[in-house]
Design an enzyme around this catalytic site. Structure first.
Site, mmCIF file in Angstrom:
data_model
loop_
_atom_site.group_PDB
_atom_site.id
_atom_site.type_symbol
_atom_site.label_atom_id
_atom_site.label_comp_id
_atom_site.label_asym_id
_atom_site.label_seq_id
_atom_site.Cartn_x
_atom_site.Cartn_y
_atom_site.Cartn_z
ATOM 1 N N ASN A 72 26.634 12.470 56.149
ATOM 2 C CA ASN A 72 26.217 13.505 55.585
ATOM 3 C C ASN A 72 26.254 14.869 56.416
ATOM 4 O O ASN A 72 26.095 15.042 57.502
ATOM 5 C CB ASN A 72 24.837 13.259 54.960
ATOM 6 C CG ASN A 72 23.806 13.078 55.911
ATOM 7 O OD1 ASN A 72 24.029 12.268 56.847
ATOM 8 N ND2 ASN A 72 22.600 13.745 55.688
ATOM 9 N N GLU A 74 24.713 18.731 56.192
ATOM 10 C CA GLU A 74 23.757 19.524 55.447
ATOM 11 C C GLU A 74 23.979 21.143 55.546
ATOM 12 O O GLU A 74 24.967 21.447 56.575
ATOM 13 C CB GLU A 74 22.464 19.171 55.763
ATOM 14 C CG GLU A 74 22.082 17.862 55.397
ATOM 15 C CD GLU A 74 20.368 17.695 55.694
ATOM 16 O OE1 GLU A 74 19.912 16.289 55.407
ATOM 17 O OE2 GLU A 74 19.851 18.283 56.576
ATOM 18 N N CYS A 83 27.213 14.335 50.931
ATOM 19 C CA CYS A 83 26.874 13.069 51.204
ATOM 20 C C CYS A 83 27.938 12.425 52.065
ATOM 21 O O CYS A 83 29.236 12.371 51.740
ATOM 22 C CB CYS A 83 26.413 12.301 49.926
ATOM 23 S SG CYS A 83 25.053 12.952 49.003
ATOM 24 N N GLU A 85 28.891 9.305 51.694
ATOM 25 C CA GLU A 85 29.919 8.445 50.930
ATOM 26 C C GLU A 85 30.994 9.356 50.357
ATOM 27 O O GLU A 85 32.316 8.707 50.401
ATOM 28 C CB GLU A 85 29.256 7.802 49.745
ATOM 29 C CG GLU A 85 27.937 6.865 50.254
ATOM 30 C CD GLU A 85 26.533 7.517 50.289
ATOM 31 O OE1 GLU A 85 25.621 6.745 50.119
ATOM 32 O OE2 GLU A 85 26.521 8.768 50.522
ATOM 33 N N CYS A 122 23.620 7.666 46.182
ATOM 34 C CA CYS A 122 23.024 8.639 45.224
ATOM 35 C C CYS A 122 23.830 8.455 43.662
ATOM 36 O O CYS A 122 25.030 8.116 43.978
ATOM 37 C CB CYS A 122 22.826 10.049 45.501
ATOM 38 S SG CYS A 122 24.293 10.867 45.732
ATOM 39 N N CYS A 125 27.614 10.067 44.252
ATOM 40 C CA CYS A 125 28.256 9.272 45.056
ATOM 41 C C CYS A 125 28.665 7.986 44.355
ATOM 42 O O CYS A 125 29.795 7.745 44.538
ATOM 43 C CB CYS A 125 27.469 8.953 46.508
ATOM 44 S SG CYS A 125 27.445 10.300 47.380
#
Length: 170
Positions: A72, A74, A83, A85, A122, A125
């Site tokens: 990830n 940010e 993310c 994934e 999530c 993803c």
């Protein structure tokens, strides 16, 4: 009014369920899956997560044996981060566009709390990974964990995303 009652009598409730295997720790996985998690942990440890303090690593196994990782990333201009994934699957798709994705391993940790239960992908993803599964017409096995503790494995992305949306709807 009759049409309304006809609909009532034709309504059918259906249950959808997901079958998963739960492992106590990484040692119970195959050597290939252990290697995949080793790569996911290395990726997780390189994550850029100064705001959430929640680092995620993903490792994708391609059918030629190549492992592609992501973590990830940010950004202060939230939500413009990404993310792990999706970083990994898009990297795999751009570098190896014709390879089949066999498995994805996901792991998460935090500098604030002990992440000792499995952390699945999530919704965004799941949808992105499912697109690859749908297009390749082969399931992608998903294996996920926290930093420590139990591990969950499902045989297909579709099992994590019932009522999924794909290109057949367009």
């Amino acid at each position: 009014m009759t049409a309304f009652f006809d609909q009532l009598f034709y309504m059918k409730e259906t249950n959808f369920s997901t079958k998963a295997t739960v492992y106590n720790d990484v040692s119970e996985l195959t050597k290939e899956e252990q290697r995949l998690f080793e790569n996911a942990i290395i990726a997780r440890n390189k994550a850029y997560a100064p705001y959430s303090k929640f680092s995620v690593g993903a490792a994708i196994l391609l059918d030629n044996g190549t492992i592609v990782t992501g973590n990830n990333q940010e950004n202060a201009a939230y939500p413009s981060g990404m993310c792990a994934e999706r970083v990994a699957i898009w990297k795999a798709g751009s570098e190896f566009p014709n390879m089949v994705v066999k498995k994805v391993a996901i792991t998460a940790s935090s500098t604030e709390i002990k992440v000792d239960k499995p952390v699945g992908p999530c919704g965004a993803c799941r949808q992105t990974l499912y697109e690859y599964e749908f297009n390749q017409k082969e399931p992608i096995e998903v294996i996920f964990m926290g930093e420590t503790g139990k591990i969950i494995k499902v045989q297909s992305l579709a099992s994590l995303l019932p009522f999924s949306f794909d290109s057949s709807h367009l």
